[in-house]
Design a protein around this motif. Sequence first.
Motif, PDB file in Angstrom:
ATOM      1  N   PHE A  41     -28.289  66.081 119.817  1.00 52.61           N
ATOM      2  CA  PHE A  41     -27.104  65.374 119.342  1.00 52.61           C
ATOM      3  C   PHE A  41     -27.433  63.888 119.255  1.00 52.61           C
ATOM      4  O   PHE A  41     -28.241  63.378 120.032  1.00 52.61           O
ATOM      5  CB  PHE A  41     -25.924  65.529 120.319  1.00 52.61           C
ATOM      6  CG  PHE A  41     -25.172  66.817 120.177  1.00 52.61           C
ATOM      7  CD1 PHE A  41     -23.971  66.861 119.480  1.00 52.61           C
ATOM      8  CD2 PHE A  41     -25.656  67.980 120.750  1.00 52.61           C
ATOM      9  CE1 PHE A  41     -23.270  68.049 119.364  1.00 52.61           C
ATOM     10  CE2 PHE A  41     -24.964  69.172 120.639  1.00 52.61           C
ATOM     11  CZ  PHE A  41     -23.766  69.217 119.946  1.00 52.61           C
ATOM     12  N   THR A  42     -26.794  63.222 118.333  1.00 51.28           N
ATOM     13  CA  THR A  42     -26.890  61.769 118.232  1.00 51.28           C
ATOM     14  C   THR A  42     -25.490  61.201 118.410  1.00 51.28           C
ATOM     15  O   THR A  42     -24.560  61.609 117.706  1.00 51.28           O
ATOM     16  CB  THR A  42     -27.453  61.348 116.854  1.00 51.28           C
ATOM     17  OG1 THR A  42     -28.760  61.893 116.721  1.00 51.28           O
ATOM     18  CG2 THR A  42     -27.509  59.833 116.728  1.00 51.28           C
ATOM     19  N   THR A  43     -25.343  60.292 119.350  1.00 54.28           N
ATOM     20  CA  THR A  43     -24.060  59.623 119.524  1.00 54.28           C
ATOM     21  C   THR A  43     -23.957  58.544 118.462  1.00 54.28           C
ATOM     22  O   THR A  43     -24.801  57.655 118.382  1.00 54.28           O
ATOM     23  CB  THR A  43     -23.931  59.038 120.940  1.00 54.28           C
ATOM     24  OG1 THR A  43     -23.985  60.134 121.868  1.00 54.28           O
ATOM     25  CG2 THR A  43     -22.624  58.299 121.124  1.00 54.28           C
ATOM     26  N   THR A  44     -22.932  58.664 117.632  1.00 55.27           N
ATOM     27  CA  THR A  44     -22.759  57.740 116.506  1.00 55.27           C
ATOM     28  C   THR A  44     -21.736  56.655 116.789  1.00 55.27           C
ATOM     29  O   THR A  44     -21.747  55.619 116.138  1.00 55.27           O
ATOM     30  CB  THR A  44     -22.342  58.515 115.243  1.00 55.27           C
ATOM     31  OG1 THR A  44     -21.151  59.257 115.530  1.00 55.27           O
ATOM     32  CG2 THR A  44     -23.448  59.460 114.802  1.00 55.27           C
ATOM     33  N   GLU A  45     -20.847  56.903 117.735  1.00 53.23           N
ATOM     34  CA  GLU A  45     -19.820  55.930 118.118  1.00 53.23           C
ATOM     35  C   GLU A  45     -19.627  55.997 119.621  1.00 53.23           C
ATOM     36  O   GLU A  45     -19.624  57.086 120.189  1.00 53.23           O
ATOM     37  CB  GLU A  45     -18.464  56.261 117.468  1.00 53.23           C
ATOM     38  CG  GLU A  45     -18.452  56.295 115.975  1.00 53.23           C
ATOM     39  CD  GLU A  45     -17.132  56.847 115.435  1.00 53.23           C
ATOM     40  OE1 GLU A  45     -16.076  56.638 116.081  1.00 53.23           O
ATOM     41  OE2 GLU A  45     -17.167  57.505 114.391  1.00 53.23           O
ATOM     42  N   LEU A  46     -19.464  54.844 120.241  1.00 58.37           N
ATOM     43  CA  LEU A  46     -19.133  54.825 121.663  1.00 58.37           C
ATOM     44  C   LEU A  46     -18.448  53.505 121.984  1.00 58.37           C
ATOM     45  O   LEU A  46     -19.066  52.447 121.943  1.00 58.37           O
ATOM     46  CB  LEU A  46     -20.377  55.003 122.535  1.00 58.37           C
ATOM     47  CG  LEU A  46     -20.093  55.216 124.023  1.00 58.37           C
ATOM     48  CD1 LEU A  46     -19.255  56.472 124.258  1.00 58.37           C
ATOM     49  CD2 LEU A  46     -21.391  55.304 124.809  1.00 58.37           C
ATOM     50  N   ASP A  47     -17.164  53.580 122.235  1.00 56.45           N
ATOM     51  CA  ASP A  47     -16.380  52.422 122.661  1.00 56.45           C
ATOM     52  C   ASP A  47     -16.157  52.620 124.159  1.00 56.45           C
ATOM     53  O   ASP A  47     -15.253  53.337 124.573  1.00 56.45           O
ATOM     54  CB  ASP A  47     -15.059  52.379 121.896  1.00 56.45           C
ATOM     55  CG  ASP A  47     -14.180  51.204 122.317  1.00 56.45           C
ATOM     56  OD1 ASP A  47     -14.658  50.325 123.056  1.00 56.45           O
ATOM     57  OD2 ASP A  47     -13.009  51.180 121.909  1.00 56.45           O
ATOM     58  N   VAL A  61     -22.951  63.817 116.769  1.00 63.48           N
ATOM     59  CA  VAL A  61     -23.187  64.745 115.678  1.00 63.48           C
ATOM     60  C   VAL A  61     -24.487  65.513 115.923  1.00 63.48           C
ATOM     61  O   VAL A  61     -25.413  64.988 116.545  1.00 63.48           O
ATOM     62  CB  VAL A  61     -23.214  63.992 114.318  1.00 63.48           C
ATOM     63  CG1 VAL A  61     -24.400  63.055 114.230  1.00 63.48           C
ATOM     64  CG2 VAL A  61     -23.156  64.940 113.149  1.00 63.48           C
ATOM     65  N   SER A  62     -24.493  66.757 115.475  1.00 64.56           N
ATOM     66  CA  SER A  62     -25.725  67.558 115.511  1.00 64.56           C
ATOM     67  C   SER A  62     -25.766  68.404 114.247  1.00 64.56           C
ATOM     68  O   SER A  62     -24.730  68.688 113.639  1.00 64.56           O
ATOM     69  CB  SER A  62     -25.778  68.456 116.744  1.00 64.56           C
ATOM     70  OG  SER A  62     -24.957  69.590 116.573  1.00 64.56           O
ATOM     71  N   LYS A  63     -26.962  68.797 113.886  1.00 66.54           N
ATOM     72  CA  LYS A  63     -27.132  69.642 112.705  1.00 66.54           C
ATOM     73  C   LYS A  63     -26.395  70.969 112.885  1.00 66.54           C
ATOM     74  O   LYS A  63     -25.747  71.467 111.972  1.00 66.54           O
ATOM     75  CB  LYS A  63     -28.620  69.882 112.464  1.00 66.54           C
ATOM     76  CG  LYS A  63     -28.930  70.587 111.184  1.00 66.54           C
ATOM     77  CD  LYS A  63     -30.431  70.657 110.962  1.00 66.54           C
ATOM     78  CE  LYS A  63     -30.735  71.310 109.623  1.00 66.54           C
ATOM     79  NZ  LYS A  63     -32.163  71.317 109.345  1.00 66.54           N
TER      80      LYS A  63
END
Length: 158
Positions: A41-47, A61-63
Amino acid sequence: MNELRDEELLIEREFDAPLALVFRLWESRDHMLRWWGPEKFTTTELDWELTPGRPWRGAMVSKQYGLSRFGGVIRDVERLRRIVFTFQWDEGSGRDLDTLVTVSFAEKDGRTVQSFHQAPFSSVAIRDSHVGGWNSLFNRQQAYVENIAVAEEKGLRT
């Protein structure tokens, strides 16, 4: 420790890194982006900011699974000891119950023991479905923090 109830999840991990470093990497959104989320997984947003009462949000997101969104509220922070926050999946991202997460830190022989407790889950099956994801996230965290610890020990990073 008392025996866990069916609605609880507890994962303990020991890091070959000082407690101050492990905690510092929870304090920093920029560092967390590098290890937050299961492998693949790739973290695309993190507040994320460790301020009690402050909402936090993220997306990964992940494939295989596509986009998953989640968030909660930072409840309590005791620097170098524990972080308490709520966690819930957004609608369409595996939402079940809102849960309370407590991450506790302790030093043991120059290493750090991190305890992760999450509850409640509506069933044992849903609880168990989280074990792999959190353990995978902690695998990433462990590699990241231990590599930084080595670099700092050798004076290659401050």
